[in-house]
Scaffold this motif. Structure first.
Motif, PDB file in Angstrom:
ATOM      1  N   ILE A  79       0.852  -1.202   0.000  1.00  0.00           N
ATOM      2  CA  ILE A  79       0.000   0.000   0.000  1.00  0.00           C
ATOM      3  C   ILE A  79       0.882   1.244   0.000  1.00  0.00           C
ATOM      4  O   ILE A  79       0.652   2.202  -0.751  1.00  0.00           O
ATOM      5  CB  ILE A  79      -0.923   0.018   1.234  1.00  0.00           C
ATOM      6  N   GLU A  80       1.907   1.235   0.860  1.00  0.00           N
ATOM      7  CA  GLU A  80       2.823   2.372   0.973  1.00  0.00           C
ATOM      8  C   GLU A  80       3.543   2.641  -0.343  1.00  0.00           C
ATOM      9  O   GLU A  80       3.745   3.800  -0.736  1.00  0.00           O
ATOM     10  CB  GLU A  80       3.835   2.087   2.083  1.00  0.00           C
ATOM     11  N   GLU A  81       3.932   1.586  -1.032  1.00  0.00           N
ATOM     12  CA  GLU A  81       4.668   1.735  -2.294  1.00  0.00           C
ATOM     13  C   GLU A  81       3.756   1.990  -3.488  1.00  0.00           C
ATOM     14  O   GLU A  81       4.230   2.251  -4.593  1.00  0.00           O
ATOM     15  CB  GLU A  81       5.505   0.477  -2.538  1.00  0.00           C
ATOM     16  N   GLY A  82       2.433   1.882  -3.276  1.00  0.00           N
ATOM     17  CA  GLY A  82       1.493   2.134  -4.358  1.00  0.00           C
ATOM     18  C   GLY A  82       1.279   0.960  -5.292  1.00  0.00           C
ATOM     19  O   GLY A  82       0.660   1.103  -6.352  1.00  0.00           O
ATOM     20  N   THR A  83       1.784  -0.212  -4.896  1.00  0.00           N
ATOM     21  CA  THR A  83       1.598  -1.408  -5.725  1.00  0.00           C
ATOM     22  C   THR A  83       0.130  -1.790  -5.804  1.00  0.00           C
ATOM     23  O   THR A  83      -0.360  -2.224  -6.855  1.00  0.00           O
ATOM     24  CB  THR A  83       2.398  -2.595  -5.150  1.00  0.00           C
ATOM     25  N   ILE A  84      -0.571  -1.661  -4.682  1.00  0.00           N
ATOM     26  CA  ILE A  84      -2.018  -1.879  -4.631  1.00  0.00           C
ATOM     27  C   ILE A  84      -2.631  -0.756  -3.790  1.00  0.00           C
ATOM     28  O   ILE A  84      -1.905   0.029  -3.173  1.00  0.00           O
ATOM     29  CB  ILE A  84      -2.390  -3.255  -4.027  1.00  0.00           C
ATOM     30  N   SER A  85      -3.958  -0.697  -3.763  1.00  0.00           N
ATOM     31  CA  SER A  85      -4.640   0.334  -2.969  1.00  0.00           C
ATOM     32  C   SER A  85      -5.738  -0.302  -2.130  1.00  0.00           C
ATOM     33  O   SER A  85      -6.185  -1.421  -2.401  1.00  0.00           O
ATOM     34  CB  SER A  85      -5.242   1.402  -3.884  1.00  0.00           C
ATOM     35  N   TRP A  86      -6.164   0.421  -1.101  1.00  0.00           N
ATOM     36  CA  TRP A  86      -7.213  -0.096  -0.205  1.00  0.00           C
ATOM     37  C   TRP A  86      -8.530  -0.301  -0.949  1.00  0.00           C
ATOM     38  O   TRP A  86      -9.307  -1.198  -0.617  1.00  0.00           O
ATOM     39  CB  TRP A  86      -7.445   0.849   0.966  1.00  0.00           C
ATOM     40  N   ASP A  87      -8.793   0.535  -1.932  1.00  0.00           N
ATOM     41  CA  ASP A  87     -10.056   0.453  -2.674  1.00  0.00           C
ATOM     42  C   ASP A  87     -10.009  -0.555  -3.829  1.00  0.00           C
ATOM     43  O   ASP A  87     -11.036  -0.826  -4.461  1.00  0.00           O
ATOM     44  CB  ASP A  87     -10.437   1.831  -3.229  1.00  0.00           C
ATOM     45  N   GLN A  88      -8.828  -1.081  -4.103  1.00  0.00           N
ATOM     46  CA  GLN A  88      -8.699  -2.059  -5.183  1.00  0.00           C
ATOM     47  C   GLN A  88      -9.567  -3.282  -4.897  1.00  0.00           C
ATOM     48  O   GLN A  88      -9.697  -3.725  -3.765  1.00  0.00           O
ATOM     49  CB  GLN A  88      -7.225  -2.479  -5.313  1.00  0.00           C
ATOM     50  N   GLU A  89     -10.177  -3.839  -5.952  1.00  0.00           N
ATOM     51  CA  GLU A  89     -11.090  -4.963  -5.765  1.00  0.00           C
ATOM     52  C   GLU A  89     -10.457  -6.285  -6.187  1.00  0.00           C
ATOM     53  O   GLU A  89      -9.679  -6.347  -7.136  1.00  0.00           O
ATOM     54  CB  GLU A  89     -12.387  -4.730  -6.547  1.00  0.00           C
ATOM     55  N   TYR A  90     -10.818  -7.304  -5.437  1.00  0.00           N
ATOM     56  CA  TYR A  90     -10.335  -8.655  -5.716  1.00  0.00           C
ATOM     57  C   TYR A  90     -11.517  -9.506  -6.169  1.00  0.00           C
ATOM     58  O   TYR A  90     -12.581  -9.503  -5.527  1.00  0.00           O
ATOM     59  CB  TYR A  90      -9.710  -9.267  -4.459  1.00  0.00           C
ATOM     60  N   LYS A  91     -11.326 -10.263  -7.235  1.00  0.00           N
ATOM     61  CA  LYS A  91     -12.373 -11.157  -7.737  1.00  0.00           C
ATOM     62  C   LYS A  91     -12.084 -12.572  -7.255  1.00  0.00           C
ATOM     63  O   LYS A  91     -10.996 -13.111  -7.472  1.00  0.00           O
ATOM     64  CB  LYS A  91     -12.433 -11.113  -9.265  1.00  0.00           C
ATOM     65  N   VAL A  92     -13.050 -13.177  -6.609  1.00  0.00           N
ATOM     66  CA  VAL A  92     -12.905 -14.504  -6.001  1.00  0.00           C
ATOM     67  C   VAL A  92     -12.659 -15.569  -7.066  1.00  0.00           C
ATOM     68  O   VAL A  92     -13.302 -15.573  -8.118  1.00  0.00           O
ATOM     69  CB  VAL A  92     -14.163 -14.846  -5.181  1.00  0.00           C
ATOM     70  N   ASN A  93     -11.711 -16.474  -6.781  1.00  0.00           N
ATOM     71  CA  ASN A  93     -11.464 -17.605  -7.677  1.00  0.00           C
ATOM     72  C   ASN A  93     -11.805 -18.916  -6.964  1.00  0.00           C
ATOM     73  O   ASN A  93     -12.251 -18.913  -5.817  1.00  0.00           O
ATOM     74  CB  ASN A  93     -10.012 -17.599  -8.176  1.00  0.00           C
ATOM     75  N   ASP A  94     -11.604 -20.023  -7.621  1.00  0.00           N
ATOM     76  CA  ASP A  94     -11.982 -21.323  -7.053  1.00  0.00           C
ATOM     77  C   ASP A  94     -11.252 -21.617  -5.743  1.00  0.00           C
ATOM     78  O   ASP A  94     -11.825 -22.191  -4.809  1.00  0.00           O
ATOM     79  CB  ASP A  94     -11.700 -22.451  -8.058  1.00  0.00           C
ATOM     80  N   TYR A  95      -9.985 -21.225  -5.672  1.00  0.00           N
ATOM     81  CA  TYR A  95      -9.174 -21.502  -4.488  1.00  0.00           C
ATOM     82  C   TYR A  95      -9.688 -20.734  -3.268  1.00  0.00           C
ATOM     83  O   TYR A  95     -10.006 -21.318  -2.224  1.00  0.00           O
ATOM     84  CB  TYR A  95      -7.720 -21.124  -4.789  1.00  0.00           C
ATOM     85  N   THR A  96      -9.803 -19.417  -3.395  1.00  0.00           N
ATOM     86  CA  THR A  96     -10.238 -18.620  -2.245  1.00  0.00           C
ATOM     87  C   THR A  96     -11.698 -18.933  -1.881  1.00  0.00           C
ATOM     88  O   THR A  96     -12.065 -18.888  -0.703  1.00  0.00           O
ATOM     89  CB  THR A  96     -10.075 -17.116  -2.527  1.00  0.00           C
ATOM     90  N   TYR A  97     -12.508 -19.240  -2.894  1.00  0.00           N
ATOM     91  CA  TYR A  97     -13.905 -19.603  -2.602  1.00  0.00           C
ATOM     92  C   TYR A  97     -13.960 -20.887  -1.773  1.00  0.00           C
ATOM     93  O   TYR A  97     -14.634 -20.942  -0.737  1.00  0.00           O
ATOM     94  CB  TYR A  97     -14.686 -19.800  -3.901  1.00  0.00           C
ATOM     95  N   ALA A  98     -13.231 -21.914  -2.208  1.00  0.00           N
ATOM     96  CA  ALA A  98     -13.276 -23.206  -1.527  1.00  0.00           C
ATOM     97  C   ALA A  98     -12.786 -23.094  -0.082  1.00  0.00           C
ATOM     98  O   ALA A  98     -13.406 -23.623   0.845  1.00  0.00           O
ATOM     99  CB  ALA A  98     -12.433 -24.223  -2.295  1.00  0.00           C
TER     100      ALA A  98
END
Length: 448
Positions: A79-98
């Motif tokens: 977050i500090e380096e700007g690689t990702i942001s707090w508001d960025q969205e993640y789309k669920v895949n089979d692994y995280t869903y299971a």
């Protein structure tokens, strides 16, 4: 006479009987110095990293969900380096869903077609230790959990952690990941680290990203409040205010529980301006049974010891000069010497009853010296050494992040380089002085 002999025989028979009966009442786990029933423990001052107490703190053990402190550290850094942001969205895949649907584990169920912000996922990690959400964060940062392991190992090396093994981002046993565990790891592997390294990780997390406490201190929050996916997240840290094992000043940090690791906890609390960090691993009760209560009882004992027996003491004030080393010699300068002093005060949390055991020791940096002297020109505030605190008697556990950080010793004034004429005259003077000393030495030798 007969009665006396009978009493002897009765006593003779009762002694082994009493021994047998007593053996059954001895606790499985004997008390440690603080009465802890743990495989490992450590207590440190959160400000300086001074180790206040430890038991088998270098022994690698399972760390379970205390792993998530590393995931949180890497998240804050991204977050500090700007690689990702707090508001960025993640789309669920089979692994995280299971993984998220397994309610035997700590989880917030994620929708198979859902999207979630990083802030939502992070809160589920920090408050509820949600495992599916943790993997989602790891994937967002590194693409896959396998790649995220590389970041974990690199960061552990950078922070100076020892004897660590990371096989996933959550701290679960890989067998709980439904055959989708990171590549290159075993199906039954689990994360391992000594208590000292866990404390060091927590120390750096609090120093570099203290905002983590704004979330870890939340005792309860509703995930996706106002939606059909809403679920109440009660913090697993039952030492927070309002919980059954509440302790004044507790505001973090991370619990951990698996069959392999047992009941673990990295806790932090503040009182009267002092903050400490405690780590307990594989906590059990007096009968050897692990439980939530056992880990919080052990942590409470450490907190009580830290707040009750230790205080911050200023051993050396800023500007302090050592009586026999107030100056250092200078060559090629307009002055022959320069005054040196301690740059910053040295304060350290020590056992109050042992504060008179510590003495300051001056250590000059020999790499800055030539023939036992500094060479001009010299700027004011040049670091020429440091001060270490040395304990005269008894055990000193040192610091979590260094052997003895001490304080810098610097030059009090500047010394300009002498002009060529002065240097020439000084060289001539030194030459004749050496000739004179040699001659007088020779003459004295004649009369010996």
């Amino acid at each position: 006479m007969v009665k006396r002999e009978m009493r002897r025989w009765v006593a003779f028979l009762l002694v082994p009987l009493l021994l047998i009966m007593t053996l059954g009442t001895v606790p499985v786990y004997a008390d440690s110095a603080l009465g802890l029933h743990v495989d490992s423990a450590i207590l440190i001052d959160a400000e300086s990293g001074k180790i206040l107490y430890e038991e088998d703190a270098d022994k690698p053990l399972g760390i379970a969900s205390m792993t998530k402190m590393m995931t949180e550290y890497i998240l804050f850094e991204a977050i500090e380096e700007g690689t990702i942001s707090w508001d960025q969205e993640y789309k669920v895949n089979d692994y995280t869903y299971a993984v998220s649907q397994d309610r035997r584990l700590s989880n917030v169920p994620l929708r198979k077609d859902g999207t979630y912000t990083i802030r939502e996922l992070y809160e589920a990690v920090a408050i509820y230790s949600a495992n599916g959400a943790t993997i989602a964060v790891a994937e967002t940062i590194a693409g896959t959990e396998t790649e995220f392991l590389k970041l974990m190992n690199a960061k552990a090396k950078e922070l100076g952690l020892k004897d660590y093994k990371f096989v996933n981002s959550t701290g679960l046993n890989n067998s709980d990941l439904q055959g989708m565990h990171p590549q290159g790891t075993g199906a039954e592997d689990e994360n391992v680290m000594p208590a000292k390294s866990v404390a060091k990780l927590a120390y750096h997390l609090l120093h570099d990203y203290p905002e983590v406490l704004e979330t870890t201190k939340i005792n309860s929050k509703v995930f996706r409040e106002g939606t059909s996916d809403a679920i109440k997240m009660d913090n697993w840290n039952f030492m927070l205010p309002g919980f059954v094992y509440q302790y004044e000043g507790v505001d973090g940090l991370k619990t951990g529980t698996t069959d392999f690791a047992g009941h673990c906890f990295t806790g932090t609390a503040t009182r009267d301006g002092k903050r400490v960090i405690a780590v307990v691993m594989k906590a059990v009760d007096a009968k050897g049974v692990g439980s939530y209560k056992a880990r919080f009882d052990a942590t409470r004992a450490l907190f009580d010891y830290g707040f009750g027996q230790f205080s911050e003491v200023e051993f050396v004030p800023a500007g302090y000069q050592f009586k026999d080393s107030k100056t250092l010699d200078v060559v090629k300068g307009k002055a022959k010497t320069v005054a040196v002093e301690v740059k910053e005060p040295i304060r350290m949390m020590v056992k109050t009853s042992e504060k008179d055991q510590y003495v300051p020791k001056l250590v000059i940096d020999e790499s800055k010296m030539k023939d036992n002297a500094l060479q001009a020109p010299i700027k004011k505030g040049t670091v020429v050494g440091n001060v270490n605190l040395v304990k005269k008697e008894g055990t000193d556990y040192g610091f979590i992040d260094s052997d003895n950080p001490g304080a810098d010793v610097v030059t009090k004034d500047a010394v300009e380089k002498a002009g060529w004429f002065s240097l020439t005259m000084s060289a001539i003077g030194d030459f004749f002085a050496s000739v004179w000393n040699g001659a007088t030495g020779f003459v004295k030798g004649l009369f010996k």
